[in-house]
Design a protein around this motif. Structure first.
Motif, PDB file in Angstrom:
ATOM      1  N   UNK A   3       1.401  -0.957   0.256  1.00 37.53           N
ATOM      2  CA  UNK A   3       0.093   0.094  -0.078  1.00 37.53           C
ATOM      3  C   UNK A   3       0.666   1.337  -0.090  1.00 37.53           C
ATOM      4  N   UNK A   4       0.528   2.253  -0.918  1.00 37.43           N
ATOM      5  CA  UNK A   4       1.160   3.206  -1.705  1.00 37.43           C
ATOM      6  C   UNK A   4       0.300   4.837  -0.790  1.00 37.43           C
ATOM      7  N   UNK A   5       0.745   5.603  -0.199  1.00 36.13           N
ATOM      8  CA  UNK A   5       0.103   7.102  -0.362  1.00 36.13           C
ATOM      9  C   UNK A   5       1.173   8.181  -0.915  1.00 36.13           C
ATOM     10  N   UNK A   6       0.675   8.639  -1.671  1.00 30.67           N
ATOM     11  CA  UNK A   6       1.054   9.468  -2.945  1.00 30.67           C
ATOM     12  C   UNK A   6       0.069  10.344  -2.745  1.00 30.67           C
ATOM     13  N   UNK A   7       1.533  11.922  -3.440  1.00 26.85           N
ATOM     14  CA  UNK A   7       0.736  13.048  -4.023  1.00 26.85           C
ATOM     15  C   UNK A   7       0.254  12.966  -5.462  1.00 26.85           C
ATOM     16  N   UNK A   8      -0.809  12.515  -5.564  1.00 28.87           N
ATOM     17  CA  UNK A   8      -1.762  12.797  -7.023  1.00 28.87           C
ATOM     18  C   UNK A   8      -1.560  13.527  -7.678  1.00 28.87           C
ATOM     19  N   UNK A   9      -0.976  12.781  -9.160  1.00 31.36           N
ATOM     20  CA  UNK A   9      -0.923  13.552 -10.703  1.00 31.36           C
ATOM     21  C   UNK A   9      -1.441  13.790 -11.329  1.00 31.36           C
ATOM     22  N   UNK A  52      -1.164  20.244  -4.638  1.00 29.18           N
ATOM     23  CA  UNK A  52      -0.899  19.610  -3.763  1.00 29.18           C
ATOM     24  C   UNK A  52      -0.706  19.152  -2.974  1.00 29.18           C
ATOM     25  N   UNK A  53      -2.676  18.877  -3.177  1.00 30.95           N
ATOM     26  CA  UNK A  53      -3.629  18.860  -1.237  1.00 30.95           C
ATOM     27  C   UNK A  53      -3.913  17.118  -1.912  1.00 30.95           C
ATOM     28  N   UNK A  54      -3.982  16.232  -3.373  1.00 36.84           N
ATOM     29  CA  UNK A  54      -4.806  15.326  -3.096  1.00 36.84           C
ATOM     30  C   UNK A  54      -3.987  14.610  -3.473  1.00 36.84           C
ATOM     31  N   UNK A  55      -4.283  13.397  -2.683  1.00 36.96           N
ATOM     32  CA  UNK A  55      -2.947  12.150  -2.309  1.00 36.96           C
ATOM     33  C   UNK A  55      -3.847  10.981  -2.971  1.00 36.96           C
ATOM     34  N   UNK A  61      -0.844  -1.196  -7.199  1.00 33.49           N
ATOM     35  CA  UNK A  61       0.213  -0.680  -8.374  1.00 33.49           C
ATOM     36  C   UNK A  61      -1.460   0.053  -8.954  1.00 33.49           C
ATOM     37  N   UNK A  62      -2.597   0.262  -8.600  1.00 33.42           N
ATOM     38  CA  UNK A  62      -4.257   0.808  -8.429  1.00 33.42           C
ATOM     39  C   UNK A  62      -4.442   0.891  -7.697  1.00 33.42           C
ATOM     40  N   UNK A  63      -5.371   2.656  -8.247  1.00 33.89           N
ATOM     41  CA  UNK A  63      -5.549   3.525  -7.256  1.00 33.89           C
ATOM     42  C   UNK A  63      -6.543   2.764  -6.476  1.00 33.89           C
ATOM     43  N   UNK A  64      -6.865   2.759  -5.360  1.00 36.60           N
ATOM     44  CA  UNK A  64      -8.005   2.411  -4.856  1.00 36.60           C
ATOM     45  C   UNK A  64      -8.387   3.676  -3.444  1.00 36.60           C
ATOM     46  N   UNK A 104      -9.914  -1.647   5.135  1.00 31.17           N
ATOM     47  CA  UNK A 104      -9.216  -0.575   5.627  1.00 31.17           C
ATOM     48  C   UNK A 104      -8.385   0.484   4.569  1.00 31.17           C
ATOM     49  N   UNK A 105      -8.695   0.869   3.646  1.00 31.33           N
ATOM     50  CA  UNK A 105      -8.676   1.651   2.760  1.00 31.33           C
ATOM     51  C   UNK A 105      -8.617   3.317   3.504  1.00 31.33           C
ATOM     52  N   UNK A 106     -10.022   3.249   3.608  1.00 31.68           N
ATOM     53  CA  UNK A 106     -10.434   4.975   4.522  1.00 31.68           C
ATOM     54  C   UNK A 106      -9.320   4.671   5.721  1.00 31.68           C
ATOM     55  N   UNK A 107      -9.473   3.723   6.591  1.00 27.72           N
ATOM     56  CA  UNK A 107      -8.174   3.813   7.521  1.00 27.72           C
ATOM     57  C   UNK A 107      -7.060   4.441   7.518  1.00 27.72           C
ATOM     58  N   UNK A 108      -6.798   3.897   6.294  1.00 32.04           N
ATOM     59  CA  UNK A 108      -5.101   3.898   6.602  1.00 32.04           C
ATOM     60  C   UNK A 108      -5.411   5.903   5.451  1.00 32.04           C
ATOM     61  N   UNK A 109      -6.218   6.466   5.469  1.00 28.53           N
ATOM     62  CA  UNK A 109      -5.876   8.228   4.034  1.00 28.53           C
ATOM     63  C   UNK A 109      -6.260   8.361   5.794  1.00 28.53           C
ATOM     64  N   UNK A 110      -7.614   8.417   6.643  1.00 27.80           N
ATOM     65  CA  UNK A 110      -6.814   9.137   8.227  1.00 27.80           C
ATOM     66  C   UNK A 110      -5.627   9.223   8.976  1.00 27.80           C
ATOM     67  N   UNK A 111      -5.448   7.931   8.772  1.00 28.99           N
ATOM     68  CA  UNK A 111      -4.164   7.554   9.749  1.00 28.99           C
ATOM     69  C   UNK A 111      -3.152   8.382   8.765  1.00 28.99           C
ATOM     70  N   UNK A 112      -2.990   7.985   7.465  1.00 26.19           N
ATOM     71  CA  UNK A 112      -2.210   9.310   6.831  1.00 26.19           C
ATOM     72  C   UNK A 112      -2.320  10.922   6.976  1.00 26.19           C
ATOM     73  N   UNK A 113      -3.599  11.062   7.454  1.00 22.81           N
ATOM     74  CA  UNK A 113      -4.037  12.379   7.813  1.00 22.81           C
ATOM     75  C   UNK A 113      -2.832  12.919   8.918  1.00 22.81           C
ATOM     76  N   UNK A 114      -3.263  11.781  10.064  1.00 28.63           N
ATOM     77  CA  UNK A 114      -2.784  12.092  11.545  1.00 28.63           C
ATOM     78  C   UNK A 114      -1.067  12.490  11.172  1.00 28.63           C
ATOM     79  N   UNK A 115      -1.431  11.492  10.396  1.00 30.77           N
ATOM     80  CA  UNK A 115       0.784  11.698  10.229  1.00 30.77           C
ATOM     81  C   UNK A 115       0.892  12.863   9.592  1.00 30.77           C
ATOM     82  N   UNK A 116       0.164  13.247   8.625  1.00 27.97           N
ATOM     83  CA  UNK A 116       0.381  14.951   7.905  1.00 27.97           C
ATOM     84  C   UNK A 116       0.540  15.604   8.442  1.00 27.97           C
TER      85      UNK A 116
END
Length: 168
Positions: A3-9, A52-55, A61-64, A104-116
């Protein structure tokens, strides 16, 4: 499972708009009109990407899913009694592809928000969702957010639930 979270392009737009279309169909199935043909639009995501606000979150390898995270608060937030009077990270326009739900994808995004937020020396998070969106309301509560109140927003018939979280 990688699972990778990155800035959207900009090249991610087609996948993001595909998820939007699927999400709108699903929302309509339970009478939720939060998103429609008027909002969110491709131009909203182009703007998010340029700032650079969208992640995006990728699974194999697929956007989830994706989320927009910034410090922009809707003016309607001013009507509410927030716990803290300080700059907050705000979660906007979040969705998980129906093909990846309940993983758990939504939870991962929320955890990422905390870390950011912490990386940016912020300890305060805010967000909102339509009162007729049970999945997002449940996700925010599961991720430690507290309901602050409701606001009228985007001319919708029902109110939006507003949440906050203070990081330790």
């Amino acid at each position: 499972m990688i699972i990778i979270i990155r800035k959207a392009i900009l090249e991610d737009l087609k996948d993001i708009m595909g998820i939007i279309k699927q999400t709108i169909v699903e929302m309509r199935s339970y009478n939720n009109s939060q998103w429609d043909e008027n909002y969110p639009q491709e131009k909203d995501f182009i703007n998010d990407i340029q700032k650079e606000h969208l992640f995006v979150i990728e699974r194999e390898g697929k956007i989830a899913g994706f989320t927009c995270i910034n410090k922009v608060e809707p003016v309607e937030y001013n009507e509410l009694n927030w716990t803290l009077n300080e700059v907050a990270m705000v979660v906007h326009r979040m969705s998980v592809s129906p093909a990846y739900r309940r993983n758990g994808i939504g939870t991962e995004l929320m955890k990422f928000t905390d870390e950011l937020a912490l990386k940016n020396n912020l300890r305060y998070l805010k967000t909102d969702t339509y009162s007729k969106n049970p999945n997002m309301n449940a996700l925010f509560i599961r991720c430690g957010y507290k309901l602050v109140g409701e606001m009228s927003y985007l001319g919708k018939e029902k109110p939006f639930c507003c949440y906050e979280k203070v990081l330790k």
